[in-house]
Design an enzyme around this catalytic site. Structure first.
Site, short mmCIF file in Angstrom:
data_model
loop_
_atom_site.label_atom_id
_atom_site.label_comp_id
_atom_site.label_asym_id
_atom_site.label_seq_id
_atom_site.Cartn_x
_atom_site.Cartn_y
_atom_site.Cartn_z
N SER A 252 4.53 17.90 -117.08
CA SER A 252 4.53 16.62 -117.82
C SER A 252 4.87 16.85 -119.30
O SER A 252 4.18 16.34 -120.19
CB SER A 252 3.20 15.87 -117.66
OG SER A 252 2.91 15.62 -116.31
N PRO A 253 5.94 17.59 -119.58
CA PRO A 253 6.27 17.92 -120.97
C PRO A 253 6.76 16.71 -121.75
O PRO A 253 6.81 16.75 -122.99
CB PRO A 253 7.37 18.97 -120.83
CG PRO A 253 8.05 18.61 -119.54
CD PRO A 253 6.93 18.14 -118.63
N LEU A 254 7.13 15.65 -121.02
CA LEU A 254 7.56 14.40 -121.68
C LEU A 254 6.45 13.37 -121.63
O LEU A 254 6.70 12.16 -121.77
CB LEU A 254 8.83 13.87 -121.01
CG LEU A 254 10.04 14.80 -121.06
CD1 LEU A 254 11.17 14.28 -120.18
CD2 LEU A 254 10.52 14.98 -122.50
N GLY A 255 5.21 13.83 -121.43
CA GLY A 255 4.09 12.88 -121.37
C GLY A 255 4.30 11.85 -120.27
O GLY A 255 4.07 10.66 -120.47
N HIS B 177 -2.82 25.06 -106.69
CA HIS B 177 -2.60 23.79 -107.41
C HIS B 177 -3.81 23.41 -108.26
O HIS B 177 -3.67 22.95 -109.40
CB HIS B 177 -2.30 22.69 -106.38
CG HIS B 177 -1.39 21.62 -106.88
ND1 HIS B 177 -0.52 20.95 -106.07
CD2 HIS B 177 -1.22 21.07 -108.10
CE1 HIS B 177 0.14 20.04 -106.77
NE2 HIS B 177 -0.27 20.09 -108.01
N TYR C 206 3.34 16.99 -102.72
CA TYR C 206 4.25 15.96 -103.22
C TYR C 206 4.93 15.26 -102.04
O TYR C 206 5.83 15.80 -101.42
CB TYR C 206 5.31 16.54 -104.17
CG TYR C 206 4.77 17.19 -105.43
CD1 TYR C 206 3.48 16.93 -105.91
CD2 TYR C 206 5.55 18.09 -106.15
CE1 TYR C 206 3.00 17.54 -107.06
CE2 TYR C 206 5.08 18.70 -107.31
CZ TYR C 206 3.80 18.42 -107.75
OH TYR C 206 3.34 19.03 -108.90
N GLY D 75 6.87 10.62 -119.20
CA GLY D 75 7.89 9.65 -119.61
C GLY D 75 7.61 8.99 -120.94
O GLY D 75 8.52 8.52 -121.62
N PHE D 76 6.34 8.97 -121.35
CA PHE D 76 5.99 8.19 -122.55
C PHE D 76 6.64 8.73 -123.82
O PHE D 76 7.08 7.97 -124.69
CB PHE D 76 4.46 8.13 -122.72
CG PHE D 76 4.05 7.24 -123.86
CD1 PHE D 76 4.09 5.86 -123.73
CD2 PHE D 76 3.67 7.77 -125.10
CE1 PHE D 76 3.76 5.03 -124.79
CE2 PHE D 76 3.35 6.95 -126.16
CZ PHE D 76 3.38 5.57 -126.01
N1 LIG Z 1 0.60 21.31 -111.63
C1 LIG Z 1 0.32 20.03 -111.68
O1 LIG Z 1 -0.81 19.62 -111.45
C2 LIG Z 1 1.40 19.05 -112.02
C3 LIG Z 1 1.06 17.73 -112.39
C4 LIG Z 1 2.11 16.85 -112.71
C5 LIG Z 1 3.43 17.28 -112.67
N2 LIG Z 1 3.72 18.56 -112.29
C6 LIG Z 1 5.12 19.05 -112.24
O2 LIG Z 1 5.72 18.84 -113.51
C7 LIG Z 1 6.94 18.12 -113.36
C8 LIG Z 1 7.18 17.25 -114.59
O3 LIG Z 1 6.08 16.44 -114.90
P1 LIG Z 1 6.07 14.84 -114.75
O4 LIG Z 1 7.16 14.41 -113.83
O5 LIG Z 1 4.67 14.47 -114.44
O6 LIG Z 1 6.32 14.31 -116.22
P2 LIG Z 1 7.47 14.40 -117.32
O7 LIG Z 1 8.46 15.42 -116.95
O8 LIG Z 1 6.75 14.49 -118.60
O9 LIG Z 1 8.10 12.94 -117.24
C9 LIG Z 1 8.78 12.46 -116.13
C10 LIG Z 1 9.09 11.00 -116.35
O10 LIG Z 1 9.91 10.86 -117.50
C11 LIG Z 1 11.12 10.17 -117.20
N3 LIG Z 1 12.17 10.89 -117.95
C12 LIG Z 1 12.59 12.16 -117.78
N4 LIG Z 1 13.51 12.50 -118.69
C13 LIG Z 1 13.69 11.41 -119.46
C14 LIG Z 1 14.51 11.11 -120.59
N5 LIG Z 1 15.33 12.03 -121.09
N6 LIG Z 1 14.44 9.86 -121.13
C15 LIG Z 1 13.62 8.92 -120.61
N7 LIG Z 1 12.79 9.15 -119.56
C16 LIG Z 1 12.84 10.37 -119.00
C17 LIG Z 1 11.25 10.25 -115.70
O11 LIG Z 1 11.82 9.07 -115.19
P3 LIG Z 1 13.25 9.04 -114.46
O12 LIG Z 1 13.08 9.72 -113.15
O13 LIG Z 1 13.49 7.57 -114.33
O14 LIG Z 1 14.20 9.74 -115.38
C18 LIG Z 1 9.81 10.36 -115.22
O15 LIG Z 1 9.24 9.08 -115.03
C19 LIG Z 1 6.74 17.33 -112.06
O16 LIG Z 1 7.99 16.96 -111.49
C20 LIG Z 1 5.99 18.32 -111.21
O17 LIG Z 1 6.89 19.23 -110.61
C21 LIG Z 1 2.72 19.44 -111.98
#
Ligand SMILES: NC(=O)c1ccc[n+]([C@@H]2O[C@H](COP(=O)([O-])OP(=O)(O)OC[C@H]3O[C@@H](n4cnc5c(N)ncnc54)[C@H](OP(=O)(O)O)[C@@H]3O)[C@@H](O)[C@H]2O)c1
Length: 331
Positions: free
Chosen positions: A206-209, A127, A57, A211-212
């Site tokens: 990516s539990p919030l898809g 990873h 990252y 952000g979607f």
């Molecule tokens: N192992 C793997 O291959 C892998 C792959 C992907 C991710 N990850 C890990 O998983 C973590 C989370 O996944 P992710 O960041 O991909 O996706 P996510 O948590 O599903 O979504 C993050 C996105 O949602 C927005 N967001 C968060 N909370 C919100 C809310 N309450 N209302 C509106 N928008 C919101 C954030 O924007 P803002 O910053 O503007 O709030 C960001 O753009 C990552 O940080 C990483 O550590 C691991």
């Protein structure tokens, strides 16, 4: 904040962790470092104890950020990081190939420890599975690191069921980190039963898809040119338009439960198994607070049945990853 145990390992973490990736990488330019340090420390004050980063990252700057922010609070946090990619030999800041050879894993551990400013990595994930290195050798290398006290727990990410079993036979796996949410449910078929049988926790990324699922993104949303979501078939404007039905469902349930779509998406994950820990990412304090509060949203058996039957009628459009990246998963 409630806590959860990751499988049978004894590793206890806050029921909702904090994904740190987006603070430095993937979703546009890195956020302001001082603001992110303050956000990370506030998260600890709010009861978050589980923080997710990776060497790749940035690369590196996300681990450095986490190290600077959290090393002073070391005794209050569980820090997870990941190895397994290799820098582009041209020196460009692109990470294109996998490398889980034991000597490389050990070198990455040393470098990550320095960047994180800690003596032990609490949870060290591979990873992505490296098809050129038998998983037994990977597990053996992490076992050595555990014996040396440099790592506490072993994890995998997006590994296939057979790989999980083989790794676990050499060095017990504490957690698998996979994408899992209402719009990505593939782990339910084979992975969740395997984890349950072996006593391994699931960390849902990516539990919030991405952000979607929060309802804050629609077909007209524009992303920064460096935003990774440009590359994702599921984020084309057409796919976003079609997938709005899933957000509408979360919104309807949320209205009844006095919760936001993001909170319903997270509460749904928490309700699936007591050993699942979502790690939503955010760069904003008000969203961190919103996401944490998902732990107090209680979905009843009726609510869950309703979500299940409504979600079953929605066909999610667009692949989650381009083919090249999808091929790196499930091996
Ligand atoms: N192992 C793997 O291959 C892998 C792959 C992907 C991710 N990850 C890990 O998983 C973590 C989370 O996944 P992710 O960041 O991909 O996706 P996510 O948590 O599903 O979504 C993050 C996105 O949602 C927005 N967001 C968060 N909370 C919100 C809310 N309450 N209302 C509106 N928008 C919101 C954030 O924007 P803002 O910053 O503007 O709030 C960001 O753009 C990552 O940080 C990483 O550590 C691991």
């Amino acid at each position: 904040m409630q806590t959860r145990l990751l499988g049978n390992s004894g590793l206890e973490v806050s029921a909702i962790g904090l994904g740190c990736m987006g603070m430095s990488f993937s979703y546009g330019p890195p956020a302001d470092k001082q603001e992110m340090i303050s956000l990370l420390r506030t998260a600890v004050d709010r009861g978050v104890t589980f923080f997710d980063t990776a060497e790749v990252y940035g690369p590196f700057i996300n681990e450095e950020l986490v190290g600077e922010a959290l090393s002073p609070l070391r005794d209050r946090v569980v820090i997870a990081t990941k190895f397994g990619f290799e820098a582009d030999p041209s020196g460009a800041q692109r990470w294109t190939s996998l490398n889980s050879r034991p000597d490389h894993i050990k070198a990455v551990a040393e470098a990550s420890l320095k960047r994180l400013k800690i003596d032990t990595i609490d949870l060290f994930y591979q990873h992505r599975v490296d098809p050129n290195v038998p998983i037994e050798e990977v597990a053996g290398a992490v076992k050595d690191l555990i014996q040396e006290g440099k790592v506490k727990h072993f994890g995998l990410s997006e590994a296939g069921a057979q790989t999980i079993r083989r790794a676990h036979a050499v060095q017990p796996v504490t957690a698998l980190q996979n994408e899992y949410s209402l719009w990505w449910r593939r782990p339910e078929a084979e992975i969740l039963p395997t984890l349950e049988e072996l006593g391994i926790g699931l960390v849902a990324y990516s539990p919030l898809g991405k952000g979607f699922l929060t309802g804050k993104i629609d077909e007209s949303t524009t992303f920064d040119s460096s935003d990774f979501r440009h590359q994702l078939p599921r984020f084309t404007p057409e796919a976003r338009k079609a997938n709005q039905a899933m957000v509408d469902l979360l919104g309807e349930i949320g209205q009844r439960k006095k919760a936001t779509p993001a909170q319903i998406a997270l509460a749904w994950l928490l309700a699936q198994k007591p050993w699942i820990v979502p790690i939503p990412g955010t760069t904003k304090l008000h969203r961190l607070d919103e996401n944490i509060k998902a732990t107090v949203v209680e979905l009843t058996a009726d609510d869950l049945r309703e979500i299940e039957s409504a979600a079953a009628k929605i066909t999610v459009q667009g692949d989650r990853y381009p083919e090249k990246l999808e091929q790196m998963t499930g091996r």
